[in-house]
Scaffold this active site. Structure first.
Site, short mmCIF file in Angstrom:
data_model
loop_
_atom_site.label_atom_id
_atom_site.label_comp_id
_atom_site.label_asym_id
_atom_site.label_seq_id
_atom_site.Cartn_x
_atom_site.Cartn_y
_atom_site.Cartn_z
N THR A 172 0.83 -1.21 0.00
CA THR A 172 0.00 0.00 0.00
C THR A 172 0.86 1.26 0.00
O THR A 172 2.00 1.24 0.50
CB THR A 172 -0.91 0.02 1.25
OG1 THR A 172 -1.55 1.30 1.38
CG2 THR A 172 -0.10 -0.24 2.52
N ASP A 173 0.31 2.35 -0.52
CA ASP A 173 1.04 3.62 -0.47
C ASP A 173 1.15 4.15 0.96
O ASP A 173 1.95 5.05 1.23
CB ASP A 173 0.40 4.67 -1.39
CG ASP A 173 -1.04 5.00 -1.05
OD1 ASP A 173 -1.59 4.45 -0.07
OD2 ASP A 173 -1.65 5.80 -1.79
N GLU A 174 0.38 3.58 1.88
CA GLU A 174 0.43 4.04 3.26
C GLU A 174 1.77 3.75 3.94
O GLU A 174 2.08 4.34 4.98
CB GLU A 174 -0.72 3.45 4.08
CG GLU A 174 -2.09 3.93 3.63
CD GLU A 174 -3.17 3.66 4.65
OE1 GLU A 174 -2.87 3.73 5.86
OE2 GLU A 174 -4.31 3.37 4.25
N TYR A 227 -1.76 -0.65 10.81
CA TYR A 227 -1.95 -1.35 9.53
C TYR A 227 -0.77 -1.11 8.60
O TYR A 227 -0.16 -2.06 8.08
CB TYR A 227 -3.25 -0.90 8.86
CG TYR A 227 -3.27 -1.18 7.38
CD1 TYR A 227 -3.27 -2.49 6.90
CD2 TYR A 227 -3.25 -0.13 6.45
CE1 TYR A 227 -3.27 -2.75 5.53
CE2 TYR A 227 -3.25 -0.38 5.09
CZ TYR A 227 -3.26 -1.68 4.63
OH TYR A 227 -3.25 -1.93 3.28
#
Length: 323
Positions: free
Chosen positions: A124-126, A149
């Site tokens: 994810t880009d997170e 997360y």
């Protein structure tokens, strides 16, 4: 790619990928490996004689080993993960157990199996963390996750990369924007807002509603993953991103317009997350160099179609309080 194992294949992104591969290739056997969690549905997959379901936990070493050998798996596409950020604040250990330990089990089984041509890991880009309004994150940027997360996804990435460096396991990693489209469980922003509007409920806005995200359609993601699997460079990481940035309030306004209701009458402000990144912004020149292009560019048009889809299909999800 002849026998492919798709973890999390009953979930949102996984099922869109399974349906894409199933319709595009008539010579690929697809084994959908999924625990059947609350956010998954067998109705998400368009089943045929080349798609088979294996119900199991990615932490189950023996079942993973049996699956790899029994079906002569040559490619693993790993989507299975706990992914709802709000839940990660409440039960972070479960996220670590599945997202980190579960990924490690898959990697170790793959190493011992010894016949894998590719282990694809969806991230994810997170993992990049929050950036300001002028910055972009490239594949080589520092990872700085700010919620449990994202931290588990970053941790899993490091283990995946270590198996490439230490054991020469053929891996590719991809980091993706916020994905929207069919088959998404209504806990995420867009389907949650749609289902709330369909049920005549208020739209819960965390904090000010000014946090921003780039939204990419699940069909574009499935196409990108397919391309990376077939044409990507082993050991590399690819951003899968678009320029389609909207605030939470922007999305609420668009969906209220589609539903024909007044925005201000629908909003209910609630406390923000413990930490809510303002925005992410990733480059996509690397995956574009492989020939990938976004096809679903009309965000409002896609949301109209999606609104109609949830009218008919939300029954497949056990949504608390839904009619």
């Amino acid at each position: 790619m002849k026998n492919i194992l798709v973890t999390g294949g009953l979930g949102f992104i996984g099922s869109n990928f399974v349906n894409h591969i199933s319709s595009k290739y008539d010579n690929v056997n697809i084994y959908v490996y999924d625990i059947g969690d609350y956010c998954a549905s067998v109705e998400n997959v368009e089943w045929n004689n080349r798609t088979k379901l294996i119900k199991g936990d990615i932490r189950n070493f023996d079942l993973i080993m049996h699956t790899l050998t029994e079906h002569e798996i040559d490619t693993i596409v790993h989507f299975a993960a706990h992914s709802h950020v709000d839940n990660s604040f409440k039960n972070s250990l479960a996220f670590t157990e599945t997202n980190v330990f579960g990924t490690h089990v898959l990697l170790e089984c793959s190493r011992m199996y010894g016949k894998l041509k590719l282990f694809f890991h969806m991230s994810t880009d997170e993992v990049y963390g929050e950036i300001d309004t002028t910055d972009t994150s490239r594949e080589v940027s520092l990872l700085c996750p700010t919620n449990p997360y994202a931290a588990t996804k970053a941790g899993a990435e490091h283990i995946v990369k270590s198996y490439f460096l230490s054991y020469k396991l053929p891996i590719i990693i991809a980091r993706c924007n916020n994905v929207y489209g069919r088959n998404q469980y209504p806990e995420k922003l867009i389907p949650k807002f749609i289902c709330s509007l369909l049920d005549g409920k208020k739209l819960h806005i965390q904090g000010t509603g000014n946090s921003r995200r780039n939204f990419i359609h699940a069909i574009d993601v499935a196409d990108a993953v397919d391309l990376v699997i077939n044409n990507g460079v082993i050991g590399e990481t690819y951003n899968i991103g678009v320029t389609n940035e909207h605030s939470v309030l922007d999305v609420a306004q668009i969906l209220c317009d589609i539903a024909g209701v007044n925005l201000e009458n629908q909003l209910e402000y609630v406390p923000d997350r413990l930490f809510n990144d303002f925005r992410y912004n990733i480059t996509n020149d690397k995956i574009k160099s492989l020939g990938w292009e976004q096809s679903r560019k009309d965000f409002k048009k896609e949301l109209v179609e999606l609104f109609d889809w949830y009218k008919v299909n939300r029954h497949r999800y056990n949504i608390p309080g839904s009619q």
